[in-house]
Motif scaffolding. Structure first.
Motif, PDB file in Angstrom:
ATOM      1  N   THR A   1       2.396 -65.706  -9.654  1.00 13.30           N
ATOM      2  CA  THR A   1       3.688 -65.538  -9.412  1.00 13.30           C
ATOM      3  C   THR A   1       4.468 -64.587 -10.260  1.00 13.30           C
ATOM      4  OG1 THR A   1       3.569 -67.818  -9.765  1.00 13.30           O
ATOM      5  CG2 THR A   1       5.924 -66.749 -10.072  1.00 13.30           C
ATOM      6  N   ASP A   2       5.639 -63.217  -8.963  1.00 11.42           N
ATOM      7  CA  ASP A   2       5.786 -62.535  -9.352  1.00 11.42           C
ATOM      8  C   ASP A   2       7.265 -62.714  -9.616  1.00 11.42           C
ATOM      9  OD1 ASP A   2       3.793 -60.691  -8.642  1.00 11.42           O
ATOM     10  OD2 ASP A   2       3.953 -60.169  -6.888  1.00 11.42           O
ATOM     11  N   VAL A   3       7.713 -62.147 -10.764  1.00  6.37           N
ATOM     12  CA  VAL A   3       8.954 -62.700 -11.182  1.00  6.37           C
ATOM     13  C   VAL A   3       9.573 -60.426 -11.231  1.00  6.37           C
ATOM     14  CG1 VAL A   3      10.776 -62.009 -13.476  1.00  6.37           C
ATOM     15  CG2 VAL A   3       8.653 -63.497 -12.683  1.00  6.37           C
TER      16      VAL A   3
ATOM     17  N   ILE B   1      17.195 -59.884  -8.915  1.00  6.76           N
ATOM     18  CA  ILE B   1      15.523 -61.084  -9.656  1.00  6.76           C
ATOM     19  C   ILE B   1      15.422 -61.843  -8.652  1.00  6.76           C
ATOM     20  CG2 ILE B   1      15.141 -61.673 -11.441  1.00  6.76           C
ATOM     21  CD1 ILE B   1      16.456 -60.538 -13.376  1.00  6.76           C
ATOM     22  N   ARG B   2      14.019 -61.732  -8.239  1.00  3.72           N
ATOM     23  CA  ARG B   2      13.480 -62.915  -7.663  1.00  3.72           C
ATOM     24  C   ARG B   2      12.130 -63.626  -8.095  1.00  3.72           C
ATOM     25  NH1 ARG B   2      14.698 -61.581  -1.812  1.00  3.72           N
ATOM     26  NH2 ARG B   2      16.958 -60.886  -1.965  1.00  3.72           N
ATOM     27  N   PHE B   3      11.978 -64.960  -7.739  1.00  5.58           N
ATOM     28  CA  PHE B   3      10.757 -65.734  -8.339  1.00  5.58           C
ATOM     29  C   PHE B   3      10.105 -65.553  -6.843  1.00  5.58           C
ATOM     30  CE2 PHE B   3      12.611 -66.115 -11.674  1.00  5.58           C
ATOM     31  CZ  PHE B   3      12.388 -66.304 -13.148  1.00  5.58           C
TER      32      PHE B   3
ATOM     33  N   THR C   1       0.967 -65.094 -14.476  1.00  5.45           N
ATOM     34  CA  THR C   1       2.621 -64.163 -14.404  1.00  5.45           C
ATOM     35  C   THR C   1       2.397 -62.787 -13.816  1.00  5.45           C
ATOM     36  OG1 THR C   1       3.594 -66.092 -14.862  1.00  5.45           O
ATOM     37  CG2 THR C   1       4.981 -64.428 -14.699  1.00  5.45           C
TER      38      THR C   1
ATOM     39  N   ILE D   1       5.725 -59.704 -13.963  1.00 12.24           N
ATOM     40  CA  ILE D   1       6.945 -58.650 -14.173  1.00 12.24           C
ATOM     41  C   ILE D   1       6.656 -57.541 -13.314  1.00 12.24           C
ATOM     42  CG2 ILE D   1       8.895 -58.742 -15.597  1.00 12.24           C
ATOM     43  CD1 ILE D   1       7.649 -60.625 -18.010  1.00 12.24           C
TER      44      ILE D   1
END
Length: 292
Positions: free
Chosen positions: A8-10, A28-30, A88, A90
């Motif tokens: 998952t990219d934050v 900001i996008r998830f 994950t 960031i």
């Protein structure tokens, strides 16, 4: 077949420079991320049949990542690891730079047996593309090495994306080049090429690296890309001029365009042009996957 990370990219696209110790405005996008998952998604978007081999946690994030990949047309041979979180990352993106803060999570639990079983169950596979992150982490390295060895045993062509300069520097150039020896295609960006081959110009870096790989492509961002073969031929191609929103995943999209064209019989020049098209599409949007 693409082997490697699913995360998952934050993604935080900063309005300006990072203000340390205070607030920095950002969009900001998830989103779905991971070098291998991104490349598989861009391949599927071009109509290329693709199987992704990786690992996610048995958690909501893992289920979401698999659902979106399946919806994008990717055949997911992804292990769901109980008691482990999906990886994950960031991403702090500003202009043509991005900094990644990474928790690889279940990606380190990818095992050689899973890779071997997927290859055995996919007899029509022609090519295996490996994310370098799999080799750069000691826990997942056996799976990456097995992927390359098993692919060669089955007569598949192979490619590796070197992934990231800092972990390459940590494992050392000699080790990495030994792991990827005789792959059919090695992709490196300018920072990775400098770690592996020294501070030479891109054609010279490519010529230095063809001792380890049959073909080398040096990705130079806005300066284009250079392809070097073992027959000493060098092909350069410019980048597309587009407004840059977020460079996250641009190299993964580039790899997908390059592979789709090259495996279909395109010349190096045509393959580089197709790669540049997809790289430009990637930087024109926020997030690392194709716009739907």
């Amino acid at each position: 077949m693409v082997v490697g990370d699913v995360v998952t990219d934050v993604v935080a696209v900063l309005a300006g420079g990072l203000t340390r110790g205070s607030d920095t405005p950002a969009a900001i996008r998830f989103t779905g991320g991971g070098q291998a998952a991104n490349t598989a998604s861009w391949l599927a978007a071009q109509g290329v049949p693709v199987t992704l081999v990786g690992a996610v946690g048995d958690d909501p994030a893992g289920r979401d990542r698999l659902a979106e990949l399946t919806a994008a047309g990717v055949d997911c041979a992804v292990d769901r690891v109980a008691g482990c979180a999906t990886g994950t990352v960031i991403v702090l993106a500003a202009g043509d730079e991005r900094t990644m803060i990474t928790e690889r999570g279940a990606n380190v639990r990818l095992r050689p047996g899973h890779v071997e079983a997927t290859l055995a169950g996919t007899p029509d596979a022609r090519h295996l593309h490996l994310s370098g992150y799999t080799l750069l982490d000691a826990d997942s390295r056996p799976a990456g090495l097995r992927a390359l060895a098993a692919a060669r045993q089955r007569g598949l062509t192979t490619s590796v994306d070197a992934a990231s300069a800092a972990p390459l520097r940590a494992v050392g150039p000699a080790s990495f080049l030994g792991w990827v020896r005789d792959v059919d295609l090695l992709l490196v960006n300018t920072d990775e090429a400098t770690v592996l081959a020294g501070g030479l110009d891109p054609p010279a870096q490519g010529r230095a690296l063809i001792a380890s790989a049959r073909r080398v492509v040096v990705k130079r961002g806005g300066a284009g890309a250079t392809w070097v073969d073992r027959d000493a031929s060098v092909v350069t191609s410019p980048a597309r001029r587009v407004a840059v929103l977020d460079v996250t995943g641009a190299g993964d999209a580039f790899a997908a365009g390059l592979l789709a064209a090259w495996l279909a019989g395109a010349t190096p020049s045509a393959a580089l042009h197709r790669a540049a098209d997809l790289g430009a599409a990637a930087v024109s949007q926020i997030g690392a996957r194709p716009a739907r």
